[in-house]
Every structure is written in structure tokens, then in C-alpha cells.
Motif scaffolding. Structure first.
Motif, mmCIF file in Angstrom:
data_model
loop_
_atom_site.group_PDB
_atom_site.id
_atom_site.type_symbol
_atom_site.label_atom_id
_atom_site.label_comp_id
_atom_site.label_asym_id
_atom_site.label_seq_id
_atom_site.Cartn_x
_atom_site.Cartn_y
_atom_site.Cartn_z
ATOM 1 N N MET A 52 39.600 48.229 34.631
ATOM 2 C CA MET A 52 39.998 47.331 35.693
ATOM 3 C C MET A 52 39.957 48.102 37.012
ATOM 4 S SD MET A 52 43.400 45.103 35.548
ATOM 5 C CE MET A 52 43.405 43.574 36.318
ATOM 6 N N THR A 53 39.404 47.484 38.027
ATOM 7 C CA THR A 53 39.281 48.161 39.313
ATOM 8 C C THR A 53 40.570 48.054 40.109
ATOM 9 O OG1 THR A 53 38.433 46.178 40.367
ATOM 10 C CG2 THR A 53 36.819 47.683 39.390
ATOM 11 N N ARG A 54 40.736 49.004 40.996
ATOM 12 C CA ARG A 54 41.908 48.992 41.865
ATOM 13 C C ARG A 54 41.499 48.482 43.237
ATOM 14 N NH1 ARG A 54 44.626 54.852 40.656
ATOM 15 N NH2 ARG A 54 44.877 54.528 38.430
ATOM 16 N N PRO A 55 42.392 47.778 43.909
ATOM 17 C CA PRO A 55 42.046 47.314 45.255
ATOM 18 C C PRO A 55 41.945 48.500 46.212
ATOM 19 C CG PRO A 55 44.316 46.778 44.743
ATOM 20 C CD PRO A 55 43.706 47.334 43.488
ATOM 21 N N THR A 56 40.998 48.432 47.095
ATOM 22 C CA THR A 56 40.817 49.480 48.088
ATOM 23 C C THR A 56 41.869 49.314 49.173
ATOM 24 O OG1 THR A 56 38.460 49.392 47.663
ATOM 25 C CG2 THR A 56 39.156 50.510 49.675
#
Length: 64
Positions: free
Chosen positions: A1-5
Motif C-alpha cells: 500500500m502506498t503512502r501519501p506524499t
């Protein structure tokens, strides 16, 4: 799962990210140390960053 920038913060243009400084006055205290003044940046109030400027809204007349 990607993390918000994270949103990059804008560095204050007046202090360039160094908002608090200590300035020596040249006088000496009774214990031999120099008297210093601690000064905060006037624009960012010691935070080191500023908020993005509000967008400029231009009123254009419609051409017929």
C-alpha cells in the motif's frame, strides 16, 4: 500500500529557514559571558516556513 506524499512546506524567503538567531551585544555580564538577544523572523514569526500565497483571481471581461 502506498503512502501519501506529504505536502512540501515553503521555506520563508526572509530567513531562508533559519528563523531564530542569537545576536551578541558586545557587553559582558557579571559572570563574564556576553549578553545576547534572541530574535525571531518577522515574516514567519519563528516557524521557518510560510504558507502558500492565496491564488490571484483576475476579473476578465467577456469579449463579444
Amino acid at each position: 500500500m502506498t503512502r501519501p506524499t506529504p505536502v512540501p512546506t515553503r521555506v520563508c524567503p526572509d530567513c531562508d529557514g533559519f528563523p531564530l538567531v542569537a545576536i551578541t551585544t558586545g557587553t559582558r555580564l557579571a559572570d563574564g559571558t556576553r549578553a545576547t538577544l534572541h530574535v525571531a523572523c518577522r515574516r514567519c514569526h519563528g516557524t521557518g516556513h510560510t504558507t502558500a500565497p492565496a491564488p490571484v483571481v483576475l476579473n476578465h471581461e467577456e469579449r463579444v
